[in-house]
Write an enzyme that holds these catalytic residues in place. Structure first.
Site, PDB file in Angstrom:
ATOM      1  N   ALA A   1      49.969  36.928  40.420  1.00 46.13           N
ATOM      2  CA  ALA A   1      49.712  37.379  39.071  1.00 46.13           C
ATOM      3  C   ALA A   1      48.758  38.777  39.321  1.00 46.13           C
ATOM      4  CB  ALA A   1      48.931  36.389  38.090  1.00 46.13           C
TER       5      ALA A   1
ATOM      6  N   HIS B   1      43.390  42.892  42.831  1.00 49.17           N
ATOM      7  CA  HIS B   1      44.114  42.846  44.033  1.00 49.17           C
ATOM      8  C   HIS B   1      44.690  44.069  44.678  1.00 49.17           C
ATOM      9  CE1 HIS B   1      45.103  38.890  41.715  1.00 49.17           C
ATOM     10  NE2 HIS B   1      44.672  38.502  42.845  1.00 49.17           N
TER      11      HIS B   1
ATOM     12  N   GLN C   1      43.836  23.850  46.568  1.00 52.69           N
ATOM     13  CA  GLN C   1      42.407  24.370  46.441  1.00 52.69           C
ATOM     14  C   GLN C   1      42.334  24.196  44.806  1.00 52.69           C
ATOM     15  OE1 GLN C   1      43.532  28.709  47.789  1.00 52.69           O
ATOM     16  NE2 GLN C   1      42.346  29.188  45.931  1.00 52.69           N
TER      17      GLN C   1
ATOM     18  N   GLN D   1      33.530  32.282  48.439  1.00 50.97           N
ATOM     19  CA  GLN D   1      34.699  32.231  49.099  1.00 50.97           C
ATOM     20  C   GLN D   1      34.455  33.207  50.300  1.00 50.97           C
ATOM     21  OE1 GLN D   1      38.782  31.890  47.471  1.00 50.97           O
ATOM     22  NE2 GLN D   1      39.019  34.188  48.143  1.00 50.97           N
TER      23      GLN D   1
ATOM     24  N   ARG E   1      43.223  34.807  35.723  1.00 51.22           N
ATOM     25  CA  ARG E   1      42.978  33.953  34.856  1.00 51.22           C
ATOM     26  C   ARG E   1      42.813  34.350  33.397  1.00 51.22           C
ATOM     27  NH1 ARG E   1      40.961  31.013  39.190  1.00 51.22           N
ATOM     28  NH2 ARG E   1      41.897  28.834  39.298  1.00 51.22           N
TER      29      ARG E   1
HETATM   30  P1  AMP Z   1      43.238  35.398  43.973  1.00 48.37           P
HETATM   31  O1  AMP Z   1      44.701  35.750  43.910  1.00 48.37           O
HETATM   32  O2  AMP Z   1      42.455  35.087  42.741  1.00 48.37           O
HETATM   33  O3  AMP Z   1      42.868  34.302  44.821  1.00 48.37           O
HETATM   34  O4  AMP Z   1      42.410  36.675  44.724  1.00 48.37           O
HETATM   35  C1  AMP Z   1      43.001  37.224  45.790  1.00 48.37           C
HETATM   36  C2  AMP Z   1      41.931  38.096  46.477  1.00 48.37           C
HETATM   37  O5  AMP Z   1      41.446  39.144  45.509  1.00 48.37           O
HETATM   38  C3  AMP Z   1      40.480  37.391  46.693  1.00 48.37           C
HETATM   39  O6  AMP Z   1      40.167  37.942  48.009  1.00 48.37           O
HETATM   40  C4  AMP Z   1      39.725  37.884  45.591  1.00 48.37           C
HETATM   41  O7  AMP Z   1      38.490  37.586  45.784  1.00 48.37           O
HETATM   42  C5  AMP Z   1      40.137  38.972  45.209  1.00 48.37           C
HETATM   43  N1  AMP Z   1      40.031  39.463  43.862  1.00 48.37           N
HETATM   44  C6  AMP Z   1      40.197  38.758  42.623  1.00 48.37           C
HETATM   45  N2  AMP Z   1      39.713  39.322  41.614  1.00 48.37           N
HETATM   46  C7  AMP Z   1      39.133  40.640  42.012  1.00 48.37           C
HETATM   47  C8  AMP Z   1      38.364  41.420  41.326  1.00 48.37           C
HETATM   48  N3  AMP Z   1      38.373  41.846  40.229  1.00 48.37           N
HETATM   49  N4  AMP Z   1      38.305  42.838  42.298  1.00 48.37           N
HETATM   50  C9  AMP Z   1      38.112  42.911  43.560  1.00 48.37           C
HETATM   51  N5  AMP Z   1      38.960  41.705  44.429  1.00 48.37           N
HETATM   52  C10 AMP Z   1      39.138  40.612  43.526  1.00 48.37           C
END
Ligand code: AMP
Length: 304
Positions: free
Chosen positions: A26, A31, A55, A148, A182
Site C-alpha cells: 500500500a 515508502h 507482527q 522499530q 492505515r
Molecule cells: P510499512 O509498509 O508501514 O511497514 O513501512 C515500510 C517502511 O516505510 C518502514 O521502514 C516505515 O518506517 C517506512 N515508512 C512508513 N511511513 C513512512 C513515512 N510517512 N515516512 C517515511 N517512512 C515511512
C-alpha cells in the site's frame, strides 16, 4: 525466494551495491522516499512487500490492511526499484517454521507493551529473513516507526549482519499528518481527527523551541492540543531516542512518541526534541527537518 538470490547474483558478482527497502505495501510517498533514496545510493534496488501476519496483534487490523500489489509494483518501479519481491506468506513461513529473532530491552516499552511481545518479534524475524535473502549492502527504514528503527539497528549490530541501516525522515501530508498505509482506512471525519497527532507534536516542539525543559509541561501541551480533536493518546511520552526510556527533563536530544486510536485505526507518530541553548536550538536540533516541518507545515522528504 531462491529466485531473489538468483536475480541479485549478477549484481553481487559484479560488486554492485544492493539496497533493500522492506515494506508491507500500500505504498505511499513515505515508502517512495525510501526507494528514491536507495536509488540514489545504490546500483540495484529491491523493494520487498510482505504483509507479515506475525507482527499483527489484532486480526481485524491484519484483515483490513490495504493490499494493492499491482499498483505497488508500478509505483515502486517509477520511484526507481529494480526488483519487487513479494513472497507469498506460506513461502516466508513454510510448514515447520520454528525460529524467531527477539530483541530484548527496548521492545519492552511503548509499541512492545501496547502490541505485545509478538509484534517486535514478528518484525525482527521477518526483517532478519529479508536481510538474509537479499543480502543488501544498505537497508532503508523510516523514522516514522522510530522504535522499530532502534530494534532493527540493535539486531543488525548484535547479529553482526553485514548491512548498513539508513533511517529516513518521516514524510507528511501538507497538513502534517504522517503518511501511513492505515490513513487510507480513515473516513473523512477520522482523517480530520487524525490531525490530533501532528497537533500534539507541534505543540510540544514549539514549547521546546521556546525553551521549556520540563517533560511534564511539554507533554501537557501535547495532550491539550489533542483535546479539540476528541482523540486520546494511547501513550504520549518523551524518551531517550536510543533506549526509549522515559525522560524527566529535556536536557539532551529526545524523542516525543505518540500512539492514538482514531476510531478503529491506530496511528503512531514522533518528533525529535532538543533543549534550546540561550534561546537557540542546540546543534542536535538545529535544522531538524521534522521539527521545522511541524512548525512550518511543509512536507519533509528523504531524497538526499
Ligand atoms: P510499512 O509498509 O508501514 O511497514 O513501512 C515500510 C517502511 O516505510 C518502514 O521502514 C516505515 O518506517 C517506512 N515508512 C512508513 N511511513 C513512512 C513515512 N510517512 N515516512 C517515511 N517512512 C515511512
Amino acid at each position: 525466494m531462491g529466485d531473489l538470490r538468483a536475480a541479485l547474483a549478477p549484481d553481487r558478482r559484479a560488486g554492485r551495491t544492493i539496497g533493500l527497502v522492506p515494506t508491507m505495501g500500500a505504498l505511499h510517498e513515505g515508502h517512495l522516499s525510501l526507494i528514491r533514496r536507495a536509488r540514489s545510493d545504490c546500483d540495484a534496488v529491491v523493494v520487498s512487500l510482505c504483509v507479515n501476519p506475525s507482527q499483527f496483534d489484532e486480526h481485524a487490523d491484519l484483515d483490513r490492511y490495504p493490499r494493492r500489489e499491482r499498483e505497488d509494483a508500478d509505483l515502486a518501479a517509477a520511484a526507481g526499484a529494480d526488483i519487487m519481491f513479494a513472497p507469498p506468506v506460506q513461502e516466508v513461513y513454510p510448514p515447520g517454521f520454528a525460529t524467531s529473532v527477539e530483541v530484548l530491552g527496548v521492545t519492552d516499552r511503548l509499541e512492545g507493551e501496547a502490541r505485545g511481545v509478538a509484534h517486535f518479534r514478528g518484525v525482527s524475524t521477518v526483517v532478519t529473513k529479508l536481510l538474509c535473502m537479499a543480502q543488501p549492502d544498505v537497508a532503508y527504514f523510516g523514522q516514522k516507526d522510530a522504535q522499530q528503527a532502534v530494534v532493527i539497528r540493535r539486531l543488525v549490530a548484535d547479529l553482526n549482519l553485514p548491512v548498513r541501516v539508513e533511517i529516513c525522515p518521516t514524510v507528511r501530508e501538507p497538513d502534517g499528518l504522517a503518511m501511513s498505509s492505515r490513513n487510507a482506512l480513515l473516513d473523512p471525519d477520522g482523517r480530520e481527527r487524525a490531525l490530533a497527532l501532528a497537533a500534539a507534536l507541534r505543540a510540544a516542539s514549539e514549547r521546546a523551541v521556546a525553551g521549556e525543559r520540563s517533560t511534564e509541561t511539554l507533554l501537557g501541551a501535547a495532550a491539550d492540543a489533542m483535546v479539540p480533536f476528541g482523540v486520546e493518546p494511547e501513550y504520549l511520552t518523551i524518551v531517550d531516542p536510543d533506549t526509549f526510556a522515559a525522560l524527566e527533563r529535556l536536557d539532551r536530544p529526545a524523542l516525543l512518541v505518540l500512539a492514538a486510536r482514531v476510531g478503529a485505526i491506530r496511528l503512531i507518530d514522533n518528533v525529535s526534541l532538543a533543549p534550546t541553548v540561550g534561546g537557540a536550538t542546540s546543534p542536535a536540533d538545529a535544522g531538524s527537518p521534522l521539527a521545522s516541518h511541524l512548525l512550518m507545515g511543509e512536507p519533509t522528504t528523504c531524497s538526499a
